[in-house]
Enzyme design. Structure first.
Site, mmCIF file in Angstrom:
data_model
loop_
_atom_site.group_PDB
_atom_site.id
_atom_site.type_symbol
_atom_site.label_atom_id
_atom_site.label_comp_id
_atom_site.label_asym_id
_atom_site.label_seq_id
_atom_site.Cartn_x
_atom_site.Cartn_y
_atom_site.Cartn_z
ATOM 1 N N HIS A 129 43.662 -3.714 -19.128
ATOM 2 C CA HIS A 129 44.738 -4.796 -18.810
ATOM 3 C C HIS A 129 43.557 -6.175 -19.307
ATOM 4 C CE1 HIS A 129 46.501 -7.644 -16.227
ATOM 5 N NE2 HIS A 129 47.682 -7.048 -16.188
ATOM 6 N N LYS A 232 50.037 -3.260 -5.376
ATOM 7 C CA LYS A 232 50.478 -2.331 -6.189
ATOM 8 C C LYS A 232 50.477 -1.045 -5.370
ATOM 9 C CE LYS A 232 49.079 -4.244 -10.472
ATOM 10 N NZ LYS A 232 50.074 -4.685 -11.409
HETATM 11 N N1 PMP Z 1 44.379 -4.121 -13.966
HETATM 12 C C1 PMP Z 1 45.526 -3.286 -14.383
HETATM 13 C C2 PMP Z 1 45.374 -1.745 -14.833
HETATM 14 C C3 PMP Z 1 46.700 -3.633 -13.814
HETATM 15 O O1 PMP Z 1 47.835 -3.176 -14.060
HETATM 16 C C4 PMP Z 1 46.728 -4.993 -13.430
HETATM 17 C C5 PMP Z 1 48.260 -5.671 -13.037
HETATM 18 N N2 PMP Z 1 49.140 -5.436 -13.585
HETATM 19 C C6 PMP Z 1 45.500 -5.677 -13.132
HETATM 20 C C7 PMP Z 1 44.479 -5.154 -13.656
HETATM 21 C C8 PMP Z 1 45.662 -7.018 -12.528
HETATM 22 O O2 PMP Z 1 46.027 -6.868 -11.101
HETATM 23 P P1 PMP Z 1 46.569 -8.223 -10.453
HETATM 24 O O3 PMP Z 1 47.535 -9.007 -11.219
HETATM 25 O O4 PMP Z 1 46.872 -7.734 -9.124
HETATM 26 O O5 PMP Z 1 45.268 -9.344 -10.357
#
Ligand code: PMP
Length: 413
Positions: A129, A232
Site C-alpha cells: 500500500h 478495518k
Molecule cells: N496498508 C494496507 C495494506 C491497507 O489496506 C491500508 C488501508 N487501505 C493501509 C495500510 C493504511 O491504513 P490506514 O488508512 O488505516 O492508515
C-alpha cells in the site's frame, strides 16, 4: 476448491449486530463488499462510544477526579486487550496511533532517523500500500538510503528467491504487509522475518488487512514492529496500534513532542516519559480507543478461525461464480489469500462497473487501491475489488454475479 465447508457461525445473527447493513441503497438492499477499505461496526462498538460520551468523558492520565480515572481505566483496558490480541508480552509495547499509516510513519521517522544512514538499504515488496512505500521513500531521501523492491509473480505472490538475493549486510529494514489489500495475497511473513533477522535487519509488518482475518502472534513471529488499524476490524476510525519490541521502542526517539510524552520540561531540557507514553503526545482519541476494545472482543468471541473459514468459503464461492463471467480476469490468484477478489473485465472500465453496481445497492471499490506500482506491474490502471467480511453471505455474492452479468450485457450491447 471447496465451496461448502460448514461453518459454526450464525451469520444472520451476526448481521443483526450491524445496523448499517439493514438499509436500502438506491432502492435495493445494501450489499457491502468494501470491507478492505473499512469494515462496518457492530452495535456494541457504537453503543460504547455513546456510553463513554454520556457517562465518563474526561481527559485521561492527569486527572484525579472520578471521571478521569474511569476514562483512563477504560483507555488502558483497551491497551491490555490489544496486547493480548497481538500476543505481546508487555503493555509498554503497545502504542496507540491513528492507524497503520501513522504507525509506519512513526517507525520510519524515529527508528529511521536514529538508525538509518547513507547507503543503508530498506526492502519492501511490489504489493505494498502507498502507506508502506512513501514513508520509506521519504526516509531514503532524507538519509541517502536505498529502497529495494521485491517483485511479485503473475499470481501476485512475493518472489522469495528474489527477496533472498536482495538481502545483504546493508539491509536495515524490511517492511511488507501480512496480506495485500489489492490482491488478497497472504505473504510468507514468518519466513521473511527469519531471513531478514539473519542479516541483522528489523522487520515491520503492515497488518491492516490481516487483523480481522488471520491469527497474529507477534512473539511467535518474533516480528519487530506490527501495525494494525481498528477501522478495518469492526472498530472505530482514527485508532491504530503499533506493536514494537520494547528494547527497540526504548532506543527510539519520540515522534511528536507535547503533553503526556514528557517527564520533566524546562526551557533548557526535556526528559521523556516511559513507554508507551513517550510516543503518545497530546490528548489521544480516547472515545474511539475505548470503543475499540469492543471490536477486539467481537472478533475474539467469534474466533478468528471461524471468521477465516466463513470468509474463505465466500472467497471460493465468489471466485467460482465470477469465473463464469465473460471477459473477466482475476488480478491476484495467490494460493494463500484473505477474502479479497480483484478483477478487470475486458473492454469495460472499472469505474463504470463500480457505478453501475452501486445503482443496484452493491458497494465495491474501484481504482488502484493505493497500490499504483502494483497496478503498473499488472499493466492495468485499476481493478474492481470485492472484499468480504464475516457478515457477508453467499446470497449477496449471487447478487453480485447477477449484477455483473447485467452490467456486462448492458455495457457491451
Ligand atoms: N496498508 C494496507 C495494506 C491497507 O489496506 C491500508 C488501508 N487501505 C493501509 C495500510 C493504511 O491504513 P490506514 O488508512 O488505516 O492508515
Amino acid at each position: 476448491m471447496s465451496i461448502s465447508a460448514p461453518t459454526q457461525l450464525d451469520i444472520q445473527k451476526i448481521r443483526e449486530e450491524f445496523p448499517v447493513l439493514h438499509q436500502q441503497v438506491n432502492g435495493k438492499p445494501l450489499i457491502y463488499f468494501d470491507n478492505a477499505a473499512t469494515s462496518q461496526k457492530p452495535k456494541r462498538v457504537i453503543e460504547k462510544l455513546t456510553e463513554y460520551y454520556e457517562g465518563y468523558n474526561a481527559n485521561i492520565h492527569r486527572g484525579i477526579h472520578t471521571l478521569a480515572e474511569k476514562a483512563t481505566r477504560a483507555y488502558e483496558d483497551t491497551r491490555e486487550a490489544a496486547r493480548i490480541f497481538l500476543g505481546a508480552d508487555h503493555i509498554e509495547e503497545i502504542v496507540f496511533t491513528r492507524g497503520v499509516t501513522e504507525c509506519i510513519n512513526l517507525v520510519a521517522s524515529t527508528y529511521g532517523n536514529e538508525f538509518i544512514n547513507k547507503g543503508d538499504e530498506i526492502i519492501i515488496a511490489e504489493l505494498e500500500h502507498h502507506s508502506n512505500i512513501v514513508p520509506w521513500q521519504m526516509l531514503c531521501e532524507r538519509k541517502g538510503a536505498i529502497l529495494k523492491v521485491i517483485p511479485v509473480n503473475d499470481h501476485g505472490e512475493i518472489e522469495l528467491d528474489a527477496f533472498k538475493k536482495l538481502l545483504s549486510d546493508r539491509t536495515k529494514i524490511v517492511a511488507t504487509n501480512h496480506a495485500s489489500n489489492s490482491l488478497g495475497t497472504i505473504n510468507p511473513i514468518q519466513e521473511m522475518i527469519t531471513l531478514a533477522h539473519e542479516k541483522g535487519a528489523v522487520v515491520l509488518i503492515d497488518g491492516a488487512q490481516s487483523a480481522a482475518h488471520l491469527p497474529i502472534d507477534v512473539k511467535a513471529l518474533n516480528v519487530d514492529f506490527y501495525c494494525v488499524s481498528s477501522h478495518k476490524m469492526y472498530g472505530p476510525t482514527g485508532v491504530g496500534v503499533l506493536y514494537g519490541k520494547r528494547e527497540l521502542l526504548e532506543k527510539m526517539p519520540p515522534y511528536m513532542g507535547g503533553g503526556e510524552m514528557i517527564k520533566d520540561v524546562t526551557f533548557e531540557k526535556t526528559t521523556y516519559n516511559d513507554l508507551p507514553y513517550k510516543f503518545e503526545a497530546g490528548t489521544p482519541n480516547i472515545a474511539d480507543v475505548v470503543a475499540f476494545a469492543e471490536a477486539i472482543a467481537f472478533v475474539n468471541e467469534l474466533g478468528k478461525e471461524n471468521i477465516h473459514r466463513h470468509e474463505a468459503e465466500l472467497l471460493a464461492y465468489a471466485t467460482y461464480k465470477l469465473s463464469k463471467l465473460k471477459g473477466i480476469r482475476f488480478i491476484g490468484t495467490a494460493s494463500q489469500k484473505v477474502s479479497v477478489l480483484s478483477f478487470v473485465i475486458e473492454g469495460i472500465h472499472h469505474f463504470d462497473i463500480g457505478q453501475m453496481l452501486d445503482t443496484r445497492g452493491i458497494a465495491v471499490r474501484t481504482g488502484h487501491h493505493c497500490t499504483q506500482p502494483l497496478m503498473e506491474r499488472f499493466e492495468i490502471e485499476g481493478t474492481v475489488r470485492a472484499s468480504f467480511a464475516v457478515y457477508n453471505t453467499k446470497e449477496e455474492i449471487d447478487s453480485l454475479a447477477e449484477g455483473l452479468t447485467r452490467v456486462i450485457n448492458f455495457l457491451k450491447s
